[in-house]
Design an enzyme around this catalytic site. Structure first.
Site, PDB file in Angstrom:
ATOM      1  N   HIS A 121      40.790  36.023  38.202  1.00  9.83           N
ATOM      2  CA  HIS A 121      41.674  35.022  38.800  1.00  9.83           C
ATOM      3  C   HIS A 121      42.330  35.688  40.015  1.00  9.83           C
ATOM      4  CE1 HIS A 121      45.310  32.493  39.007  1.00  9.83           C
ATOM      5  NE2 HIS A 121      44.645  31.594  38.306  1.00  9.83           N
ATOM      6  N   ASP A 198      44.231  41.166  31.647  1.00 13.31           N
ATOM      7  CA  ASP A 198      44.872  39.872  31.865  1.00 13.31           C
ATOM      8  C   ASP A 198      44.451  38.966  30.698  1.00 13.31           C
ATOM      9  OD1 ASP A 198      45.279  37.235  32.535  1.00 13.31           O
ATOM     10  OD2 ASP A 198      44.342  37.362  34.497  1.00 13.31           O
ATOM     11  N   GLN A 201      43.892  33.799  29.532  1.00 11.55           N
ATOM     12  CA  GLN A 201      42.970  32.830  28.919  1.00 11.55           C
ATOM     13  C   GLN A 201      42.615  33.194  27.482  1.00 11.55           C
ATOM     14  OE1 GLN A 201      41.941  29.923  29.972  1.00 11.55           O
ATOM     15  NE2 GLN A 201      42.992  30.109  31.926  1.00 11.55           N
ATOM     16  N   LYS A 224      50.030  28.504  28.408  1.00  7.74           N
ATOM     17  CA  LYS A 224      48.640  28.307  27.992  1.00  7.74           C
ATOM     18  C   LYS A 224      48.511  28.347  26.471  1.00  7.74           C
ATOM     19  CE  LYS A 224      46.784  30.113  32.254  1.00  7.74           C
ATOM     20  NZ  LYS A 224      46.284  29.091  33.165  1.00  7.74           N
ATOM     21  N   CYS A 362      40.991  29.140  41.251  1.00  5.16           N
ATOM     22  CA  CYS A 362      41.645  30.395  41.666  1.00  5.16           C
ATOM     23  C   CYS A 362      40.726  31.590  41.416  1.00  5.16           C
ATOM     24  CB  CYS A 362      42.980  30.610  40.960  1.00  5.16           C
ATOM     25  SG  CYS A 362      44.202  29.402  41.403  1.00  5.16           S
TER      26      CYS A 362
HETATM   27  N1  PMP Z   1      44.811  34.943  34.946  1.00  2.90           N
HETATM   28  C1  PMP Z   1      44.022  34.008  34.420  1.00  2.90           C
HETATM   29  C2  PMP Z   1      42.703  34.407  33.802  1.00  2.90           C
HETATM   30  C3  PMP Z   1      44.428  32.675  34.436  1.00  2.90           C
HETATM   31  O1  PMP Z   1      43.646  31.733  33.921  1.00  2.90           O
HETATM   32  C4  PMP Z   1      45.684  32.335  35.008  1.00  2.90           C
HETATM   33  C5  PMP Z   1      46.167  30.898  35.047  1.00  2.90           C
HETATM   34  N2  PMP Z   1      45.214  29.976  35.475  1.00  2.90           N
HETATM   35  C6  PMP Z   1      46.454  33.360  35.528  1.00  2.90           C
HETATM   36  C7  PMP Z   1      45.992  34.648  35.466  1.00  2.90           C
HETATM   37  C8  PMP Z   1      47.787  33.097  36.162  1.00  2.90           C
HETATM   38  O2  PMP Z   1      48.690  32.634  35.213  1.00  2.90           O
HETATM   39  P1  PMP Z   1      50.097  32.041  35.665  1.00  2.90           P
HETATM   40  O3  PMP Z   1      49.788  31.027  36.722  1.00  2.90           O
HETATM   41  O4  PMP Z   1      50.646  31.447  34.418  1.00  2.90           O
HETATM   42  O5  PMP Z   1      50.901  33.172  36.180  1.00  2.90           O
END
Ligand code: PMP
Length: 404
Positions: A121, A198, A201, A224, A362
């Protein structure tokens, strides 16, 4: 077996209609829905004990402090961290990663190498690029194959004496691939590199045991996992958190302040400047209670059934291609139909009450890899049903007939 009918009763939003049709919510990888139990925890806070924490001698402040710190312990237990102060409250995964990337400016130097996976991401790419710009360290990429799996053979070659940090998501938000993080962590440690995983997910689908993984940093966002937006956590091993300088200065994070010199508070407060998202932290704890009461093993089993069914049915559609076909994946399906722009597909599905995500999620490097502008992504949670999968399939077929 999960009683899905009963579980769905917990989610008031699932009763609503969108464009005159029952909502079919398949955008869970972006954010999950919120059960009444978590909504109640939020309302309870604002109705009964809203107060600033830690500094107050009065009853409301003490109640809020107790609940906020109890939630931290729930998070600690959930991820099996050794100490509650290894759990830092943040505003979410993005904040957690930036906190670590910023801190590492003080710990790495020009010529050091940091490895990032090809399926990250943007929030797990950009902060490290910024770190490299500040320090002169070099960012290297662990590539992936056509199935959307990391090339561990290349990872082995990239690792070396210069490697100081490795960053990788536990599960890819765009493809659903579950990465072999145990192996990634072990190999990084063999060359003395630290690892940040991270878990944004992964947290909705499985429980990561940070001690068993021996991971240095692990992150997630509450929104999430049935919690509210604007709150998340960073797990860091005590020794690393002690080495990192604070991210932000302000109240709460100090031991003593004079104009000549300030000393910092102990963990976790060193990283928690300012009034935090108190209600959010408490609701994060309530969300973990809720999901643990259902049980992550049952959740994973059920979601896999949904994934298998949806994959099988989608693949029956002529011209449909799924991106991310790893053996080991979670309930995320990214797809396109030849000749159909994902945005058009998403817009028609919305008219039918079906919420999916379209675009690059993203994760532009993944889209570049597959040479596509984006995908349609349907992501399933434990409150989704086979009937909803059928509605999705009928919707995709209808959209296809309208667009081609
Ligand atoms: N890493 C991953 C794999 C994600 O899916 C996301 C959210 N789509 C994020 C980071 C960022 O999370 P947040 O927007 O809650 O900070």
């Amino acid at each position: 077996m999960l009683d899905i009918k009963k579980i769905r009763e917990d989610f008031p939003i699932l009763k609503r209609e969108v464009n005159g049709k029952p909502l079919v919510y398949l955008d869970n990888a972006a954010t999950s829905q919120t059960p009444q139990q978590v909504i109640d925890a939020i309302v309870d806070y604002y109705q009964n004990y809203n107060a600033n924490i830690h500094r107050g001698v009065h009853t409301l402040s003490q109640e809020a402090t107790d609940k906020y710190e109890q939630a931290r312990i729930k998070i600690q237990k959930h991820f099996n961290a050794a100490k509650s102060y290894e759990i830092i409250y943040t505003s979410g995964t993005t904040h957690s990663i930036n906190l670590v990337a910023n801190g590492f400016s003080a710990l790495i130097k020009e010529g050091d190498e940091v490895l990032v996976s090809a399926m990250e991401h943007h929030s797990n790419i950009v902060p490290w690029q910024m770190l490299c710009e500040r320090t002169g360290a070099v960012l290297k990429v662990i590539p992936m194959n056509e199935e959307g799996e990391l090339r561990i053979d290349v990872y082995d070659e990239l690792l070396g004496d210069k490697t100081k940090l490795v960053f990788c998501n536990h599960i890819s938000n765009a493809l659903g691939t579950i990465n072999p993080i145990e192996e990634i962590i072990e190999k990084a440690h063999e060359v003395g590199a630290a690892v940040l995983i991270d878990g944004a997910q992964a947290a909705p689908h499985l429980v990561a045991d940070v001690q068993a993984l021996d991971v240095d940093f692990y992150t997630c966002s509450a929104h999430k996992i049935c919690g509210p937006t604007g709150v998340g956590m960073l797990y860091g091993k005590e020794e690393w958190l002690n080495k990192l300088p604070p991210y932000q200065g302000g109240g709460e994070m100090i031991a003593e302040v004079t104009f000549e010199k300030t000393t910092y508070a102990d963990l976790p407060h060193k990283f928690e400047a300012g009034t935090p998202n108190i209600c959010g932290g408490i609701a994060f704890g309530a969300a973990l209670d809720y999901m643990n009461a259902i049980g992550f093993e049952e959740i994973a089993k059920y979601e896999h059934e949904l994934l298998a069914y949806a994959t099988q049915e989608l693949l029956k559609i002529d011209g449909l291609k799924i991106y991310g076909t790893a053996e080991n994946k979670t309930s995320v399906i990214s797809f396109n139909i030849e000749g159909v722009h994902p945005y058009d597909m998403g817009s028609i599905l919305d008219k039918l009450g079906i919420a999916v995500r379209t675009g690059h999620h993203c994760a532009q490097p993944i889209m570049d890899f597959f040479k596509i502008p984006g995908t349609v992504r349907a992501s399933f949670a434990f409150y989704n049903t086979r009937e909803e999968v059928d509605v999705l399939i009928a919707g995709v077929l209808k959209a296809k007939s309208m667009l081609l």
